[in-house]
Design an enzyme around this catalytic site. Structure first.
Site, PDB file in Angstrom:
ATOM      1  N   THR A  57       1.065  -1.287   0.030  1.00  0.00           N
ATOM      2  CA  THR A  57      -0.017  -0.104  -0.136  1.00  0.00           C
ATOM      3  C   THR A  57       0.778   1.300  -0.010  1.00  0.00           C
ATOM      4  O   THR A  57       2.066   1.374   0.709  1.00  0.00           O
ATOM      5  CB  THR A  57      -1.031  -0.096   1.277  1.00  0.00           C
ATOM      6  OG1 THR A  57      -1.546   1.270   1.342  1.00  0.00           O
ATOM      7  CG2 THR A  57      -0.053  -0.279   2.417  1.00  0.00           C
TER       8      THR A  57
ATOM      9  N   TYR B 214      -2.006   0.534  10.119  1.00  0.00           N
ATOM     10  CA  TYR B 214      -2.325  -0.320   8.880  1.00  0.00           C
ATOM     11  C   TYR B 214      -1.000  -0.095   7.857  1.00  0.00           C
ATOM     12  O   TYR B 214      -0.462  -1.444   7.398  1.00  0.00           O
ATOM     13  CB  TYR B 214      -3.330   0.473   7.958  1.00  0.00           C
ATOM     14  CG  TYR B 214      -3.564  -0.021   6.708  1.00  0.00           C
ATOM     15  CD1 TYR B 214      -3.714  -1.427   6.474  1.00  0.00           C
ATOM     16  CD2 TYR B 214      -3.330   0.689   5.667  1.00  0.00           C
ATOM     17  CE1 TYR B 214      -4.165  -1.769   5.029  1.00  0.00           C
ATOM     18  CE2 TYR B 214      -3.286   0.182   4.340  1.00  0.00           C
ATOM     19  CZ  TYR B 214      -3.927  -1.061   3.966  1.00  0.00           C
ATOM     20  OH  TYR B 214      -4.042  -1.436   2.722  1.00  0.00           O
TER      21      TYR B 214
HETATM   22  N1  NAD Z   1      -8.720  -0.840  -1.668  1.00  0.00           N
HETATM   23  C1  NAD Z   1      -7.571  -0.255  -1.706  1.00  0.00           C
HETATM   24  O1  NAD Z   1      -7.653   1.195  -2.213  1.00  0.00           O
HETATM   25  C2  NAD Z   1      -6.387  -0.621  -1.341  1.00  0.00           C
HETATM   26  C3  NAD Z   1      -5.188   0.127  -1.387  1.00  0.00           C
HETATM   27  C4  NAD Z   1      -3.974  -0.544  -0.976  1.00  0.00           C
HETATM   28  C5  NAD Z   1      -3.964  -1.794  -0.713  1.00  0.00           C
HETATM   29  N2  NAD Z   1      -4.944  -2.624  -0.586  1.00  0.00           N
HETATM   30  C6  NAD Z   1      -4.696  -4.029  -0.213  1.00  0.00           C
HETATM   31  O2  NAD Z   1      -5.588  -4.777  -1.138  1.00  0.00           O
HETATM   32  C7  NAD Z   1      -5.951  -5.920  -0.454  1.00  0.00           C
HETATM   33  C8  NAD Z   1      -7.434  -6.156  -0.752  1.00  0.00           C
HETATM   34  O3  NAD Z   1      -8.043  -5.161  -0.309  1.00  0.00           O
HETATM   35  P1  NAD Z   1      -9.868  -4.839  -0.981  1.00  0.00           P
HETATM   36  O4  NAD Z   1      -9.891  -3.360  -0.993  1.00  0.00           O
HETATM   37  O5  NAD Z   1     -10.233  -5.828  -1.792  1.00  0.00           O
HETATM   38  O6  NAD Z   1     -10.387  -5.346   0.579  1.00  0.00           O
HETATM   39  P2  NAD Z   1     -11.705  -6.266   0.914  1.00  0.00           P
HETATM   40  O7  NAD Z   1     -11.943  -6.098   2.447  1.00  0.00           O
HETATM   41  O8  NAD Z   1     -12.530  -6.269  -0.012  1.00  0.00           O
HETATM   42  O9  NAD Z   1     -10.714  -7.536   0.622  1.00  0.00           O
HETATM   43  C9  NAD Z   1     -10.014  -8.324   1.723  1.00  0.00           C
HETATM   44  C10 NAD Z   1     -10.615  -9.816   1.572  1.00  0.00           C
HETATM   45  O10 NAD Z   1      -9.881 -10.572   2.443  1.00  0.00           O
HETATM   46  C11 NAD Z   1     -10.546 -11.385   3.314  1.00  0.00           C
HETATM   47  N3  NAD Z   1     -10.017 -11.900   4.459  1.00  0.00           N
HETATM   48  C12 NAD Z   1      -9.352 -10.839   5.501  1.00  0.00           C
HETATM   49  N4  NAD Z   1      -8.688 -11.466   6.371  1.00  0.00           N
HETATM   50  C13 NAD Z   1      -8.417 -12.760   5.860  1.00  0.00           C
HETATM   51  C14 NAD Z   1      -7.927 -13.850   6.425  1.00  0.00           C
HETATM   52  N5  NAD Z   1      -7.164 -13.650   7.830  1.00  0.00           N
HETATM   53  N6  NAD Z   1      -7.987 -15.242   5.811  1.00  0.00           N
HETATM   54  C15 NAD Z   1      -8.627 -15.226   4.703  1.00  0.00           C
HETATM   55  N7  NAD Z   1      -9.440 -13.985   4.135  1.00  0.00           N
HETATM   56  C16 NAD Z   1      -9.225 -12.883   4.778  1.00  0.00           C
HETATM   57  C17 NAD Z   1     -11.855 -10.683   3.520  1.00  0.00           C
HETATM   58  O11 NAD Z   1     -13.060 -11.455   3.802  1.00  0.00           O
HETATM   59  C18 NAD Z   1     -11.914 -10.091   2.243  1.00  0.00           C
HETATM   60  O12 NAD Z   1     -12.543 -10.717   1.074  1.00  0.00           O
HETATM   61  C19 NAD Z   1      -5.837  -5.908   1.022  1.00  0.00           C
HETATM   62  O13 NAD Z   1      -4.588  -6.443   1.421  1.00  0.00           O
HETATM   63  C20 NAD Z   1      -5.562  -4.279   1.131  1.00  0.00           C
HETATM   64  O14 NAD Z   1      -4.593  -3.984   2.197  1.00  0.00           O
HETATM   65  C21 NAD Z   1      -6.198  -2.103  -1.011  1.00  0.00           C
HETATM   66  O1  UPG Z   2     -16.361   9.329   3.749  1.00  0.00           O
HETATM   67  C1  UPG Z   2     -15.264   9.771   3.325  1.00  0.00           C
HETATM   68  C2  UPG Z   2     -14.186   8.997   2.989  1.00  0.00           C
HETATM   69  C3  UPG Z   2     -12.924   9.354   2.873  1.00  0.00           C
HETATM   70  N1  UPG Z   2     -12.660  10.587   2.722  1.00  0.00           N
HETATM   71  C4  UPG Z   2     -11.242  11.159   2.336  1.00  0.00           C
HETATM   72  O2  UPG Z   2     -10.981  10.684   1.079  1.00  0.00           O
HETATM   73  C5  UPG Z   2      -9.459  10.318   1.068  1.00  0.00           C
HETATM   74  C6  UPG Z   2      -9.414   8.855   0.591  1.00  0.00           C
HETATM   75  O3  UPG Z   2      -9.889   8.166   1.783  1.00  0.00           O
HETATM   76  P1  UPG Z   2     -10.366   6.580   1.407  1.00  0.00           P
HETATM   77  O4  UPG Z   2     -10.938   6.204   0.276  1.00  0.00           O
HETATM   78  O5  UPG Z   2     -10.997   5.948   2.820  1.00  0.00           O
HETATM   79  O6  UPG Z   2      -8.848   5.884   1.246  1.00  0.00           O
HETATM   80  P2  UPG Z   2      -7.416   5.949   2.312  1.00  0.00           P
HETATM   81  O7  UPG Z   2      -7.751   6.211   3.656  1.00  0.00           O
HETATM   82  O8  UPG Z   2      -6.648   6.803   1.250  1.00  0.00           O
HETATM   83  O9  UPG Z   2      -6.867   4.422   1.967  1.00  0.00           O
HETATM   84  C7  UPG Z   2      -7.127   3.607   1.066  1.00  0.00           C
HETATM   85  O10 UPG Z   2      -5.985   3.976   0.340  1.00  0.00           O
HETATM   86  C8  UPG Z   2      -4.774   3.434   0.812  1.00  0.00           C
HETATM   87  C9  UPG Z   2      -3.640   3.698  -0.122  1.00  0.00           C
HETATM   88  O11 UPG Z   2      -3.422   5.110  -0.450  1.00  0.00           O
HETATM   89  C10 UPG Z   2      -5.040   1.627   1.009  1.00  0.00           C
HETATM   90  O12 UPG Z   2      -3.953   1.452   1.536  1.00  0.00           O
HETATM   91  C11 UPG Z   2      -6.165   1.694   1.900  1.00  0.00           C
HETATM   92  O13 UPG Z   2      -6.297   0.119   2.027  1.00  0.00           O
HETATM   93  C12 UPG Z   2      -7.350   2.205   1.370  1.00  0.00           C
HETATM   94  O14 UPG Z   2      -8.627   2.351   2.270  1.00  0.00           O
HETATM   95  C13 UPG Z   2      -9.004  10.587   2.241  1.00  0.00           C
HETATM   96  O15 UPG Z   2      -8.404  12.142   2.306  1.00  0.00           O
HETATM   97  C14 UPG Z   2     -10.004  10.570   3.377  1.00  0.00           C
HETATM   98  O16 UPG Z   2      -9.947  11.673   4.351  1.00  0.00           O
HETATM   99  C15 UPG Z   2     -13.537  11.462   3.155  1.00  0.00           C
HETATM  100  O17 UPG Z   2     -13.238  12.688   3.109  1.00  0.00           O
HETATM  101  N2  UPG Z   2     -14.830  11.036   3.300  1.00  0.00           N
END
Ligand code: NAD
Ligand code: UPG
Length: 325
Positions: free
Chosen positions: A118, A142
């Site tokens: 991330t 995190y």
């Molecule tokens: N969404 C983003 O913007 C973002 C950004 C940076 C990194 N990531 C990373 O990408 C990955 C996926 O994120 P996402 O947005 O799809 O989240 P998500 O919550 O939709 O997916 C995570 C999945 O992992 C499963 N899970 C959690 N703990 C587990 C465990 N111990 N064993 C088996 N399954 C488990 C959950 O049930 C879920 O299906 C995460 O590792 C997250 O940190 C996401």
């Molecule tokens: O209801 C909301 C939700 C978010 N934000 C703002 O929007 C931006 C983005 O927030 P969010 O969409 O929650 O993402 P992040 O907190 O930036 O984190 C995301 O992006 C990261 C990487 O940059 C990942 O690692 C995390 O898993 C993923 O949740 C931030 O400035 C927040 O403060 C708001 O103002 N209102």
């Protein structure tokens, strides 16, 4: 054709990965404990196993029994403010659980591993645009829980015949253009999803967390990447590992920062609906700005982003949200 284990494959990103692998003819096993995942998002052609990545016995059985070639590890806990309130959950489910998964992988001689890291590993960077050389200094549990996993991966890759790619995602958004999956996490906290919900009247208003950041309009700035481009980066990483690439770390983003207010405007443009907003204090653990330099991903892995237009990202997220009813 590869035989791939996708952990967290019932989640937002993992469910898209599963479809993309199946689309190109790979075989996929999904391991997910459904903590935040949704069973119905897992493609029917994938084998689904409900279980935890920390269950080393189960994981070893899967790796051996299914002759897995490569593991893509999405499973984890993902909400920054929750990690501030409950750090042990994050060190447990992200760092410790991944340690157990890796132990099983090493025992079963898995040589290829792709990890969801991330942008949060950079913390509050001095540079406006961060490269992989920017010092890592996470400012929330995190980010630290993920950085520790990167350290484990580096150490393991030195000690064992094991190679990895860690992809540092910036903010992932949007949905499958074919409409097969999208972000369905109950109580999702992500900005674009929340703004779409507010536009559709499913939330009274969108809370804007902080209007006093040192950014052009005072709200937080992020680099929002379309899920399709992010998945394409994973396919490049898998193929590079299969072709003998060395272990490495890559940023995944476009190098373009958008503020919370700019996202609200994009949702209003796409939806043709006013998004009700409510300005409030900063959220714990939030940096002002995170924007990726992803030149390395382009140069080294040949990644070519194709869906960077913010209206395209928001449109796919909005269409998915509307159908969720
Ligand atoms: N969404 C983003 O913007 C973002 C950004 C940076 C990194 N990531 C990373 O990408 C990955 C996926 O994120 P996402 O947005 O799809 O989240 P998500 O919550 O939709 O997916 C995570 C999945 O992992 C499963 N899970 C959690 N703990 C587990 C465990 N111990 N064993 C088996 N399954 C488990 C959950 O049930 C879920 O299906 C995460 O590792 C997250 O940190 C996401
Ligand atoms: O209801 C909301 C939700 C978010 N934000 C703002 O929007 C931006 C983005 O927030 P969010 O969409 O929650 O993402 P992040 O907190 O930036 O984190 C995301 O992006 C990261 C990487 O940059 C990942 O690692 C995390 O898993 C993923 O949740 C931030 O400035 C927040 O403060 C708001 O103002 N209102």
């Amino acid at each position: 054709m590869s035989n791939v284990l996708v952990t967290g494959g019932a989640g937002f990103i993992g469910s898209h990965m599963t479809y993309a692998l199946l689309d190109r003819g790979d075989e996929v096993t999904v391991l997910d404990n459904l903590a935040t995942g949704v069973r119905s998002l897992v493609a029917q052609q994938a084998d689904f196993i409900e279980g935890d990545v920390a269950d080393a016995g189960l994981v070893r059985d899967i790796l051996r029994g299914r002759k897995i070639d490569a593991v893509i590890h999405f499973a984890g806990s993902v909400v920054v403010p929750e990690s501030v309130a409950d750090p042990l959950k994050y060190y447990g489910n992200n760092t410790a659980a991944t340690r157990d998964l890796l132990e099983a992988c090493i025992a079963e001689r898995i040589g290829r591993f792709v990890f969801s890291s991330t942008a949060a590993v950079y913390g509050m960077p001095d540079e406006t645009i961060v490269t992989e050389e920017t010092p890592t200094a996470p400012i929330n549990p995190y980010g630290r829980s993920k950085l520790m996993t990167e350290w484990m991966l580096r150490d393991i890759a030195k000690a064992h015949p094991f190679r990895f790619v860690a992809l540092r995602y910036f903010n992932v958004a949007g949905a499958d253009p074919a409409g097969r999956t999208g972000q369905s996490t109950p109580r999702a906290t992500h900005l674009i999803k929340r703004a779409c919900q507010a536009a559709l009247g499913r939330a009274p208003a969108l809370d804007i967390f902080g209007t006093d950041f040192s950014t052009p309009d005072g709200t937080g700035v992020r680099d929002y990447i379309h899920i399709s481009d992010l998945i394409a980066a994973h396919l490049k990483a898998l193929d590079a590992l299969a072709n003998g690439a060395e272990s490495d770390v890559y940023n995944c983003g476009y190098g373009r920062g958008l503020s919370v207010r700019e996202i609200v405007q994009a949702v209003e443009r796409v939806a043709g609906i006013k998004v009700p907003t409510r300005e409030g204090p900063r959220r714990p653990g939030d940096p002002a700005m995170l924007v990726a330099d992803s030149g390395k991903l382009k140069r080294t892995l040949g990644w070519t982003p194709q869906h960077g237009d913010i209206d395209e990202i928001v449109k796919s997220a909005f269409e998915w949200e509307r159908r969720l009813a």
